[in-house]
Design an enzyme around this catalytic site. Structure first.
Site, PDB file in Angstrom:
ATOM      1  N   ASN A   1       0.843  -1.158  -0.171  1.00 21.75           N
ATOM      2  CA  ASN A   1       0.176  -0.057   0.210  1.00 21.75           C
ATOM      3  C   ASN A   1       0.780   0.922   0.225  1.00 21.75           C
ATOM      4  O   ASN A   1       1.499   1.328   1.327  1.00 21.75           O
ATOM      5  CB  ASN A   1      -0.641  -0.029   1.054  1.00 21.75           C
ATOM      6  CG  ASN A   1      -1.633   1.373   1.169  1.00 21.75           C
ATOM      7  OD1 ASN A   1      -1.404   2.362  -0.019  1.00 21.75           O
ATOM      8  ND2 ASN A   1      -2.578   1.402   2.463  1.00 21.75           N
ATOM      9  N   TRP A   2       0.652   1.847  -1.027  1.00 20.37           N
ATOM     10  CA  TRP A   2       2.168   3.204  -1.148  1.00 20.37           C
ATOM     11  C   TRP A   2       1.229   4.191  -0.501  1.00 20.37           C
ATOM     12  O   TRP A   2       2.058   5.879  -0.409  1.00 20.37           O
ATOM     13  CB  TRP A   2       1.959   3.376  -2.755  1.00 20.37           C
ATOM     14  CG  TRP A   2       2.716   2.635  -3.611  1.00 20.37           C
ATOM     15  CD1 TRP A   2       3.637   1.251  -3.067  1.00 20.37           C
ATOM     16  CD2 TRP A   2       3.284   1.940  -4.724  1.00 20.37           C
ATOM     17  NE1 TRP A   2       4.515   0.951  -4.183  1.00 20.37           N
ATOM     18  CE2 TRP A   2       4.459   1.254  -4.987  1.00 20.37           C
ATOM     19  CE3 TRP A   2       2.603   3.515  -6.130  1.00 20.37           C
ATOM     20  CZ2 TRP A   2       4.970   0.967  -6.595  1.00 20.37           C
ATOM     21  CZ3 TRP A   2       3.536   3.348  -7.187  1.00 20.37           C
ATOM     22  CH2 TRP A   2       4.501   2.020  -7.224  1.00 20.37           C
ATOM     23  N   LYS A   3      -0.114   4.156   0.061  1.00 19.15           N
ATOM     24  CA  LYS A   3      -0.532   5.854   0.507  1.00 19.15           C
ATOM     25  C   LYS A   3      -0.265   6.558  -0.504  1.00 19.15           C
ATOM     26  O   LYS A   3      -0.696   6.454  -1.908  1.00 19.15           O
ATOM     27  CB  LYS A   3       0.002   5.936   1.624  1.00 19.15           C
ATOM     28  CG  LYS A   3      -0.068   4.199   2.972  1.00 19.15           C
ATOM     29  CD  LYS A   3       0.037   4.682   4.463  1.00 19.15           C
ATOM     30  CE  LYS A   3      -0.553   3.278   4.776  1.00 19.15           C
ATOM     31  NZ  LYS A   3       0.162   3.160   6.162  1.00 19.15           N
TER      32      LYS A   3
ATOM     33  N   HIS B   1     -10.070   0.966   5.483  1.00 21.40           N
ATOM     34  CA  HIS B   1      -8.603   1.550   5.332  1.00 21.40           C
ATOM     35  C   HIS B   1      -8.560   2.572   6.796  1.00 21.40           C
ATOM     36  O   HIS B   1      -8.976   3.373   6.658  1.00 21.40           O
ATOM     37  CB  HIS B   1      -6.692   1.353   4.986  1.00 21.40           C
ATOM     38  CG  HIS B   1      -5.861   1.530   5.031  1.00 21.40           C
ATOM     39  ND1 HIS B   1      -5.785   2.884   6.304  1.00 21.40           N
ATOM     40  CD2 HIS B   1      -4.988   1.112   5.095  1.00 21.40           C
ATOM     41  CE1 HIS B   1      -4.214   2.504   6.071  1.00 21.40           C
ATOM     42  NE2 HIS B   1      -4.222   1.617   5.868  1.00 21.40           N
TER      43      HIS B   1
ATOM     44  N   GLU C   1      -7.048   4.553   7.977  1.00 24.53           N
ATOM     45  CA  GLU C   1      -6.573   6.504   6.519  1.00 24.53           C
ATOM     46  C   GLU C   1      -7.962   6.889   6.333  1.00 24.53           C
ATOM     47  O   GLU C   1      -8.175   8.175   6.807  1.00 24.53           O
ATOM     48  CB  GLU C   1      -4.971   6.263   6.361  1.00 24.53           C
ATOM     49  CG  GLU C   1      -4.333   5.568   7.544  1.00 24.53           C
ATOM     50  CD  GLU C   1      -2.863   5.325   6.625  1.00 24.53           C
ATOM     51  OE1 GLU C   1      -2.523   5.522   5.872  1.00 24.53           O
ATOM     52  OE2 GLU C   1      -2.034   4.720   7.446  1.00 24.53           O
TER      53      GLU C   1
ATOM     54  N   GLU D   1      -4.781  -4.571  10.350  1.00 27.03           N
ATOM     55  CA  GLU D   1      -4.554  -3.857  11.026  1.00 27.03           C
ATOM     56  C   GLU D   1      -4.545  -3.367  12.407  1.00 27.03           C
ATOM     57  O   GLU D   1      -5.449  -2.040  12.579  1.00 27.03           O
ATOM     58  CB  GLU D   1      -4.764  -2.848   9.831  1.00 27.03           C
ATOM     59  CG  GLU D   1      -3.999  -3.565   8.076  1.00 27.03           C
ATOM     60  CD  GLU D   1      -3.383  -2.449   6.952  1.00 27.03           C
ATOM     61  OE1 GLU D   1      -2.512  -2.643   7.118  1.00 27.03           O
ATOM     62  OE2 GLU D   1      -4.521  -1.883   7.430  1.00 27.03           O
TER      63      GLU D   1
ATOM     64  N   GLY E   1       2.397   2.447  11.148  1.00 29.00           N
ATOM     65  CA  GLY E   1       3.942   3.266  10.893  1.00 29.00           C
ATOM     66  C   GLY E   1       3.991   4.230  11.941  1.00 29.00           C
ATOM     67  O   GLY E   1       4.108   5.326  12.042  1.00 29.00           O
TER      68      GLY E   1
ATOM     69  N   SER F   1       3.423  -2.072  10.359  1.00 30.39           N
ATOM     70  CA  SER F   1       4.760  -2.008  10.375  1.00 30.39           C
ATOM     71  C   SER F   1       5.778  -3.161  10.133  1.00 30.39           C
ATOM     72  O   SER F   1       6.520  -3.958  10.983  1.00 30.39           O
ATOM     73  CB  SER F   1       5.383  -1.700  11.985  1.00 30.39           C
ATOM     74  OG  SER F   1       4.936  -0.304  12.585  1.00 30.39           O
TER      75      SER F   1
ATOM     76  N   GLY G   1       3.069  -1.426   4.533  1.00 31.95           N
ATOM     77  CA  GLY G   1       2.923   0.292   3.579  1.00 31.95           C
ATOM     78  C   GLY G   1       4.108   0.850   4.078  1.00 31.95           C
ATOM     79  O   GLY G   1       4.905   0.557   2.642  1.00 31.95           O
ATOM     80  N   GLY G   2       5.200   1.434   4.724  1.00 38.77           N
ATOM     81  CA  GLY G   2       5.707   2.323   4.797  1.00 38.77           C
ATOM     82  C   GLY G   2       7.252   1.543   3.630  1.00 38.77           C
ATOM     83  O   GLY G   2       8.066   1.725   2.537  1.00 38.77           O
TER      84      GLY G   2
HETATM   85  P1  13P Z   1       2.868   0.663   8.044  1.00 37.95           P
HETATM   86  O1  13P Z   1       3.975  -0.795   6.756  1.00 37.95           O
HETATM   87  O2  13P Z   1       3.891   1.811   7.204  1.00 37.95           O
HETATM   88  O3  13P Z   1       2.626   0.534   9.105  1.00 37.95           O
HETATM   89  O4  13P Z   1       1.486   1.038   6.844  1.00 37.95           O
HETATM   90  C1  13P Z   1       0.587  -0.307   7.326  1.00 37.95           C
HETATM   91  C2  13P Z   1      -0.312   0.084   6.592  1.00 37.95           C
HETATM   92  O5  13P Z   1      -1.390   0.649   6.940  1.00 37.95           O
HETATM   93  C3  13P Z   1      -0.917  -1.275   5.565  1.00 37.95           C
HETATM   94  O6  13P Z   1      -1.853  -0.948   5.351  1.00 37.95           O
END
Ligand code: 13P
Length: 258
Positions: free
Chosen positions: A9-11, A95, A97, A174, A180, A219, A240-241
Protein backbone atom coordinates in the site's frame (compact mmCIF):
# COMPACT_ATOMS: atom_id res chain seq x y z
CA UNK A 1 -3.64 -24.68 1.07
CA UNK A 2 -3.81 -20.87 1.10
CA UNK A 3 -1.30 -19.14 -1.19
CA UNK A 4 0.34 -16.19 0.61
CA UNK A 5 -0.38 -12.66 -0.58
CA UNK A 6 1.85 -9.65 0.02
CA UNK A 7 0.22 -6.30 -0.74
CA UNK A 8 2.12 -3.02 -0.98
CA UNK A 9 0.00 0.00 0.00
CA UNK A 10 1.88 3.05 -1.27
CA UNK A 11 -0.60 5.41 0.46
CA UNK A 12 -0.10 9.01 -0.79
CA UNK A 13 3.48 8.54 -1.99
CA UNK A 14 5.24 8.41 -5.35
CA UNK A 15 5.93 10.40 -8.49
CA UNK A 16 5.92 9.11 -12.05
CA UNK A 17 9.72 8.99 -12.01
CA UNK A 18 10.07 7.37 -8.56
CA UNK A 19 7.40 4.77 -9.43
CA UNK A 20 9.42 3.60 -12.45
CA UNK A 21 12.47 2.99 -10.26
CA UNK A 22 10.48 1.24 -7.55
CA UNK A 23 8.58 -1.03 -9.95
CA UNK A 24 11.73 -1.83 -11.95
CA UNK A 25 13.53 -2.69 -8.70
CA UNK A 26 10.77 -5.11 -7.68
CA UNK A 27 10.31 -6.67 -11.12
CA UNK A 28 14.05 -7.26 -11.51
CA UNK A 29 13.85 -9.60 -8.49
CA UNK A 30 10.50 -11.27 -9.10
CA UNK A 31 12.04 -14.74 -9.49
CA UNK A 32 12.82 -14.58 -5.77
CA UNK A 33 9.13 -14.67 -4.79
CA UNK A 34 7.39 -16.70 -7.49
CA UNK A 35 5.43 -18.80 -4.97
CA UNK A 36 3.68 -15.73 -3.53
CA UNK A 37 0.90 -13.50 -4.89
CA UNK A 38 2.01 -9.87 -4.87
CA UNK A 39 -0.17 -6.79 -5.41
CA UNK A 40 0.62 -3.08 -5.56
CA UNK A 41 -1.74 -0.30 -4.47
CA UNK A 42 -0.60 3.07 -5.86
CA UNK A 43 -2.47 6.36 -5.55
CA UNK A 44 -5.27 6.20 -8.15
CA UNK A 45 -3.62 8.76 -10.45
CA UNK A 46 -0.79 6.26 -11.04
CA UNK A 47 -3.08 3.30 -11.72
CA UNK A 48 -2.51 3.36 -15.47
CA UNK A 49 1.25 3.62 -15.03
CA UNK A 50 1.27 0.65 -12.66
CA UNK A 51 -1.05 -1.34 -14.92
CA UNK A 52 1.28 -0.81 -17.90
CA UNK A 53 4.34 -1.80 -15.84
CA UNK A 54 2.80 -4.92 -14.29
CA UNK A 55 0.41 -6.21 -16.95
CA UNK A 56 2.49 -9.17 -18.07
CA UNK A 57 4.50 -9.62 -14.87
CA UNK A 58 2.23 -11.91 -12.83
CA UNK A 59 1.91 -9.21 -10.17
CA UNK A 60 -1.49 -7.61 -9.51
CA UNK A 61 -2.63 -4.09 -8.71
CA UNK A 62 -5.54 -2.18 -7.24
CA UNK A 63 -6.60 1.04 -5.56
CA UNK A 64 -6.70 2.16 -1.95
CA UNK A 65 -10.43 2.90 -1.92
CA UNK A 66 -13.60 2.91 -4.05
CA UNK A 67 -17.03 4.50 -3.95
CA UNK A 68 -20.00 2.67 -2.50
CA UNK A 69 -22.07 4.14 -5.35
CA UNK A 70 -22.30 2.80 -8.88
CA UNK A 71 -21.86 6.01 -10.89
CA UNK A 72 -22.99 9.61 -11.17
CA UNK A 73 -22.59 12.90 -9.33
CA UNK A 74 -19.98 11.87 -6.73
CA UNK A 75 -17.14 14.32 -7.34
CA UNK A 76 -13.72 12.88 -6.63
CA UNK A 77 -14.90 9.30 -6.22
CA UNK A 78 -13.87 6.20 -8.19
CA UNK A 79 -16.30 3.41 -9.07
CA UNK A 80 -15.85 -0.35 -9.01
CA UNK A 81 -16.46 -0.44 -12.78
CA UNK A 82 -13.53 1.95 -13.27
CA UNK A 83 -11.27 -0.35 -11.27
CA UNK A 84 -12.33 -3.22 -13.49
CA UNK A 85 -11.64 -1.04 -16.55
CA UNK A 86 -8.05 -0.59 -15.34
CA UNK A 87 -7.50 -4.28 -14.67
CA UNK A 88 -7.55 -4.09 -10.87
CA UNK A 89 -7.67 -7.49 -9.22
CA UNK A 90 -8.01 -6.09 -5.68
CA UNK A 91 -9.19 -3.00 -3.83
CA UNK A 92 -8.45 -1.94 -0.25
CA UNK A 93 -11.63 -1.22 1.70
CA UNK A 94 -12.04 0.30 5.16
CA UNK A 95 -8.42 1.30 5.75
CA UNK A 96 -8.14 3.02 9.13
CA UNK A 97 -6.66 6.14 7.52
CA UNK A 98 -9.87 6.46 5.50
CA UNK A 99 -11.94 5.84 8.60
CA UNK A 100 -10.10 8.61 10.47
CA UNK A 101 -10.87 11.08 7.69
CA UNK A 102 -14.53 10.19 7.79
CA UNK A 103 -14.58 10.16 11.59
CA UNK A 104 -13.61 13.83 11.47
CA UNK A 105 -17.02 14.34 9.93
CA UNK A 106 -18.50 12.79 13.09
CA UNK A 107 -19.77 9.69 11.40
CA UNK A 108 -20.54 6.95 13.84
CA UNK A 109 -18.29 3.87 13.62
CA UNK A 110 -21.34 1.70 13.01
CA UNK A 111 -22.33 3.88 10.03
CA UNK A 112 -18.77 3.50 8.71
CA UNK A 113 -19.00 -0.28 9.04
CA UNK A 114 -22.16 -0.22 6.90
CA UNK A 115 -20.43 1.96 4.27
CA UNK A 116 -17.58 -0.57 4.22
CA UNK A 117 -20.11 -3.36 3.69
CA UNK A 118 -21.70 -1.41 0.79
CA UNK A 119 -18.26 -0.92 -0.80
CA UNK A 120 -17.54 -4.64 -0.48
CA UNK A 121 -20.79 -5.46 -2.30
CA UNK A 122 -19.95 -2.94 -5.02
CA UNK A 123 -16.46 -4.40 -5.59
CA UNK A 124 -17.85 -7.94 -5.72
CA UNK A 125 -20.43 -7.04 -8.35
CA UNK A 126 -17.54 -6.04 -10.65
CA UNK A 127 -15.42 -9.09 -9.76
CA UNK A 128 -12.78 -7.01 -7.94
CA UNK A 129 -11.56 -8.72 -4.75
CA UNK A 130 -11.96 -6.54 -1.65
CA UNK A 131 -9.16 -6.56 0.91
CA UNK A 132 -11.16 -5.65 4.01
CA UNK A 133 -9.08 -3.81 6.61
CA UNK A 134 -10.08 -4.28 10.24
CA UNK A 135 -8.31 -3.27 13.41
CA UNK A 136 -8.68 -1.60 16.76
CA UNK A 137 -7.52 1.91 17.68
CA UNK A 138 -4.94 2.45 20.45
CA UNK A 139 -7.78 3.42 22.82
CA UNK A 140 -9.82 0.33 21.96
CA UNK A 141 -6.69 -1.78 22.34
CA UNK A 142 -6.02 -0.35 25.80
CA UNK A 143 -9.61 -1.09 26.82
CA UNK A 144 -9.32 -4.71 25.64
CA UNK A 145 -11.96 -4.21 22.90
CA UNK A 146 -10.06 -5.79 20.00
CA UNK A 147 -12.40 -8.72 19.47
CA UNK A 148 -15.51 -6.57 19.91
CA UNK A 149 -14.38 -4.10 17.21
CA UNK A 150 -13.46 -6.87 14.79
CA UNK A 151 -16.63 -8.89 15.42
CA UNK A 152 -18.82 -5.81 14.86
CA UNK A 153 -17.59 -5.23 11.29
CA UNK A 154 -17.36 -8.91 10.42
CA UNK A 155 -20.94 -9.55 11.55
CA UNK A 156 -22.25 -6.60 9.52
CA UNK A 157 -20.49 -7.90 6.41
CA UNK A 158 -21.69 -11.47 6.97
CA UNK A 159 -25.28 -10.32 7.59
CA UNK A 160 -25.34 -7.98 4.59
CA UNK A 161 -23.40 -9.94 1.97
CA UNK A 162 -23.69 -13.50 3.27
CA UNK A 163 -20.84 -15.66 4.49
CA UNK A 164 -20.27 -17.11 1.01
CA UNK A 165 -19.30 -13.63 -0.23
CA UNK A 166 -16.39 -13.68 2.21
CA UNK A 167 -14.88 -16.51 0.19
CA UNK A 168 -14.27 -13.93 -2.55
CA UNK A 169 -12.58 -11.46 -0.22
CA UNK A 170 -9.33 -11.11 1.70
CA UNK A 171 -9.29 -9.89 5.31
CA UNK A 172 -6.48 -7.77 6.72
CA UNK A 173 -5.95 -7.33 10.44
CA UNK A 174 -4.41 -3.88 10.81
CA UNK A 175 -4.18 -2.75 14.44
CA UNK A 176 -4.12 1.05 14.22
CA UNK A 177 -1.51 1.28 17.01
CA UNK A 178 0.93 -0.69 14.83
CA UNK A 179 0.48 1.32 11.61
CA UNK A 180 3.43 3.54 10.80
CA UNK A 181 4.69 3.36 14.38
CA UNK A 182 7.53 0.85 13.91
CA UNK A 183 5.85 -1.22 16.64
CA UNK A 184 4.48 -4.30 14.94
CA UNK A 185 2.12 -6.61 16.80
CA UNK A 186 3.94 -9.68 18.06
CA UNK A 187 3.43 -12.81 15.95
CA UNK A 188 1.62 -14.40 18.92
CA UNK A 189 -0.81 -11.47 19.33
CA UNK A 190 -1.51 -11.30 15.61
CA UNK A 191 -2.02 -15.06 15.43
CA UNK A 192 -4.55 -14.94 18.26
CA UNK A 193 -6.57 -12.22 16.50
CA UNK A 194 -6.36 -13.95 13.10
CA UNK A 195 -7.55 -17.17 14.66
CA UNK A 196 -10.48 -15.29 16.25
CA UNK A 197 -11.38 -13.86 12.81
CA UNK A 198 -11.25 -17.27 11.14
CA UNK A 199 -13.37 -18.82 13.89
CA UNK A 200 -15.96 -16.05 13.51
CA UNK A 201 -16.40 -17.11 9.88
CA UNK A 202 -16.20 -20.83 10.71
CA UNK A 203 -19.26 -20.51 12.94
CA UNK A 204 -21.21 -19.86 9.73
CA UNK A 205 -19.21 -21.87 7.20
CA UNK A 206 -16.06 -23.84 7.95
CA UNK A 207 -15.00 -24.32 4.32
CA UNK A 208 -15.11 -20.56 3.67
CA UNK A 209 -13.13 -19.96 6.86
CA UNK A 210 -10.45 -22.46 5.84
CA UNK A 211 -9.96 -20.92 2.40
CA UNK A 212 -10.04 -17.29 3.60
CA UNK A 213 -6.77 -15.36 3.30
CA UNK A 214 -6.09 -13.17 6.35
CA UNK A 215 -3.21 -10.69 6.05
CA UNK A 216 -1.43 -8.86 8.83
CA UNK A 217 -0.60 -5.15 8.45
CA UNK A 218 1.21 -2.74 10.75
CA UNK A 219 4.95 -2.00 10.63
CA UNK A 220 5.81 -5.13 8.64
CA UNK A 221 9.49 -4.94 7.65
CA UNK A 222 12.05 -7.22 6.06
CA UNK A 223 13.34 -8.37 9.42
CA UNK A 224 10.05 -9.06 11.25
CA UNK A 225 8.04 -10.54 8.36
CA UNK A 226 9.20 -14.17 8.60
CA UNK A 227 8.08 -14.82 12.21
CA UNK A 228 4.72 -13.19 11.49
CA UNK A 229 4.16 -15.17 8.29
CA UNK A 230 5.17 -18.44 9.98
CA UNK A 231 2.01 -18.30 12.12
CA UNK A 232 -0.70 -20.74 10.98
CA UNK A 233 -3.44 -18.15 10.45
CA UNK A 234 -1.31 -15.35 8.96
CA UNK A 235 -1.43 -15.66 5.17
CA UNK A 236 0.76 -12.72 4.19
CA UNK A 237 1.04 -9.01 4.78
CA UNK A 238 -0.38 -5.60 3.94
CA UNK A 239 2.70 -3.41 3.89
CA UNK A 240 2.83 0.39 4.02
CA UNK A 241 6.15 2.20 4.48
CA UNK A 242 8.34 -0.79 3.61
CA UNK A 243 6.61 -1.20 0.24
CA UNK A 244 8.26 2.04 -0.95
CA UNK A 245 11.72 0.44 -0.97
CA UNK A 246 12.19 -2.26 -3.62
CA UNK A 247 14.77 -4.35 -1.72
CA UNK A 248 12.87 -4.17 1.57
CA UNK A 249 9.59 -5.08 -0.14
CA UNK A 250 11.20 -8.00 -1.97
CA UNK A 251 12.63 -9.22 1.35
CA UNK A 252 9.09 -9.25 2.79
CA UNK A 253 7.78 -11.11 -0.28
CA UNK A 254 10.56 -13.68 0.13
CA UNK A 255 9.63 -14.13 3.80
CA UNK A 256 6.18 -15.23 2.63
CA UNK A 257 7.65 -18.00 0.41
CA UNK A 258 7.19 -21.25 2.27
P1 13P B 1 2.98 0.51 7.74
O1 13P B 1 3.53 -0.77 7.15
O2 13P B 1 3.69 1.74 7.27
O3 13P B 1 2.88 0.42 9.23
O4 13P B 1 1.48 0.67 7.20
C1 13P B 1 0.61 -0.40 7.28
C2 13P B 1 -0.60 -0.09 6.51
O5 13P B 1 -1.37 0.79 6.88
C3 13P B 1 -0.85 -0.84 5.27
O6 13P B 1 -2.12 -0.64 4.77
Amino acid sequence: MRKPLVAGNWKMNGTSAKNVLLLDGILAQKDKFSSVNVAIFPPAVYLHQVQMALQSSGLSWGTQNLSQFRQGAYTGEISAAMLKDFGCKYVLIGHSERRCLYAELDLDQLVLDHIVADKIDMALTEGVTPIICIGESPEEHAKGQTEEVIARLMDIVINQSGVKALAQTVLAYEPVWAIGTGKSATPEWAQEVHSFMRERVAKHDRATAESLQILYGGSVKGDNAAPLFSMPDIDGGLVGGASLDADEFVKICQAACS
